[in-house]
Write an enzyme that holds these catalytic residues in place. Structure first.
Site, PDB file in Angstrom:
ATOM      1  N   CYS A 160      21.839  -4.201   8.407  1.00  0.00           N
ATOM      2  CA  CYS A 160      21.109  -5.196   7.627  1.00  0.00           C
ATOM      3  C   CYS A 160      20.227  -4.428   6.651  1.00  0.00           C
ATOM      4  CB  CYS A 160      20.267  -6.055   8.554  1.00  0.00           C
ATOM      5  SG  CYS A 160      19.207  -7.186   7.661  1.00  0.00           S
TER       6      CYS A 160
ATOM      7  N   ASP B  93      32.474  -5.587   4.185  1.00  0.00           N
ATOM      8  CA  ASP B  93      31.066  -5.906   4.449  1.00  0.00           C
ATOM      9  C   ASP B  93      30.470  -4.926   5.453  1.00  0.00           C
ATOM     10  OD1 ASP B  93      28.739  -7.359   4.126  1.00  0.00           O
ATOM     11  OD2 ASP B  93      29.267  -8.899   5.585  1.00  0.00           O
TER      12      ASP B  93
END
Lengths: 296, 296
Positions: B236, B15
């Site tokens: 993000c 991730d």
């Protein structure tokens, strides 16, 4: 029961700038304070009357106070009688006094014992002769980086003594960001048996990223006054490069998410943070400033 | 009642790295995973079998898995049948599947409806034929940045469906760091009426600096599995420059302060964070890495 509104006390111009190695020109400080007021900060600790030899970054305190815009309530740190003499030449209505709960820190920071520091505070308050509202800081409430034990009973004794001298509010400081939320929970559970929650403020540093957690727990205890620093200004003198005061904009973001009123205008506050972070060529950006810059 | 120990699942190599714009050479990834294992991380999500066109940073998944040291339990994200065919050529014992609670996010991220994504997961699990332990991610549990409403009832339906398919654990993701501690408190209070806390993990991003607060509240609900990313790797995609996954070392620090066992060796973990943050020329340093570098 969490409060529905909080008062954010902005300490960036004092606690923030005194811990940054760069000295900021007075016109930048004035611009910063003006922008903070335009963002809705209603209480600003503007400077300190500590001897310029110790904190050259704030040696313009006397001059600075003459030029403040006057929309917010201002305070300034006053360490001793010389400080109060300087305050008397200003229009200040409020001062802040300072003591550390750590004996070692007091010695290192003020070159005094806790008892001597308390005697100085008494002198300052007596000399101020009821002219000023006095706020007190107790730092190192949650532990000392020097390894000495800070007991909660000792903190209570200091608090009792300070309230007896007439301070209207005590700001409990986690000066090196050592506090964790379980500890804040335990400490406040104890303190609030003895003191009124409306006379306490919390002052957290974000050295370890736990300031917002600690504030959240404080809110759960009904605390509604928090000291913050725009942009997270202010490092940690005991850990180079570490985060300093919790950033005002990160606290305001959390309050907004929790539906707690601050009276602060987020976009203007972010522009203020952007301004001062640029001036200081700051690289420890607050979470909200990162988002703001990314979105520009 | 807070748990006395937690399991930290390291998702940095997957991730984290998939959200960094730079592609890291395989030898650096291997060194990273080796250092993570030496730091005591016992569970590592090592990579993803998503099509290389979508995530070129992880296109070396097949080759990487052949060279892993083998001390930790590994997992890899498997989005579809093609992915499971690739997994079959490896020695993996565990895979992770993925769905978003946000209809809009699913469409944007996977180009599928939630229903279609669930059908794909079913295919993957059926094809894996009991050979793999399957972990499921539900992302956007705490809200969607696209403005669509994510209802808790919808999340519960997805959870029920996933458990019925045989997943052993569901990781509830706050993919864009929107969650706040009061919300986490409310959501977990509801979910834990229906699901076993020992089958849930929490996956928080620190976009707004609230990840540690959210983890603290999760601990209070007895949750004991947390996904983290060394160094806070991973940005993000919806807010350029914003913080990504909560940093493993910041979580480990908090656990240590709370006297919760992690089995992780802090100094080694910090050296690992230092290594990968240097490799990526990272400037969003974790709180603990700032302290570590300041002290070097």
């Amino acid at each position: 029961m969490m409060p529905s509104q909080v008062l954010i006390k902005e300490v960036g111009p004092r606690d923030g700038l005194q811990n940054e190695s760069q000295t900021v020109p007075m016109e930048v400080k004035l611009k910063l304070i003006e922008m903070l007021e335009a963002s809705g900060l209603s209480y600003i600790e503007a400077t300190s009357f500590v001897h310029p030899k110790w904190i050259p970054q704030l040696s313009d305190a006397d001059e600075l106070l003459k030029h403040l815009p006057g929309k917010a309530r201002y305070s300034a740190l006053v360490p001793n009688l010389k400080g109060i003499e300087r305050v008397e030449k200003t229009s200040l209505q409020e001062i802040a006094v300072f003591i550390s709960a750590s004996e070692v820190h007091n010695k290192k920071n003020l070159n005094k014992s806790v008892q001597e520091a308390m005697a100085d505070i008494e002198q300052v308050i007596n000399k101020s002769n009821g002219h000023y509202q006095v706020r007190a800081y107790i730092s190192m409430v949650f532990g000392s980086p020097f390894g000495d034990i800070v007991s909660i009973d000792h903190v209570k004794q200091l608090m009792t003594a300070l309230f007896a001298l007439g301070v209207y509010e005590i700001s409990l400081g986690d000066t090196t960001g050592m506090a964790n939320p379980a500890q804040v929970d335990a400490v406040l559970s104890d303190l609030l048996k003895h003191f009124d929650k409306d006379k306490l403020a919390m002052h957290f540093h974000d050295t370890n990223g736990l300031a917002l957690s600690n504030i959240y727990v404080s809110l759960q205890h009904g605390i509604s006054v928090f000291d913050t620093s725009v942009g997270g200004l202010g490092g940690c003198p005991y850990a180079e490069g570490a985060s300093g005061n919790v950033a005002t904009e990160d606290v305001v973001y959390m309050m907004e998410q929790l539906n707690i009123t601050t009276g602060i205008h987020m976009e203007r506050l972010l522009a203020t943070s952007d301004f001062i972070s640029n001036e200081l060529n700051f690289n420890r950006l607050s979470h909200q400033l990162r988002k703001y810059r990314g979105g520009q």
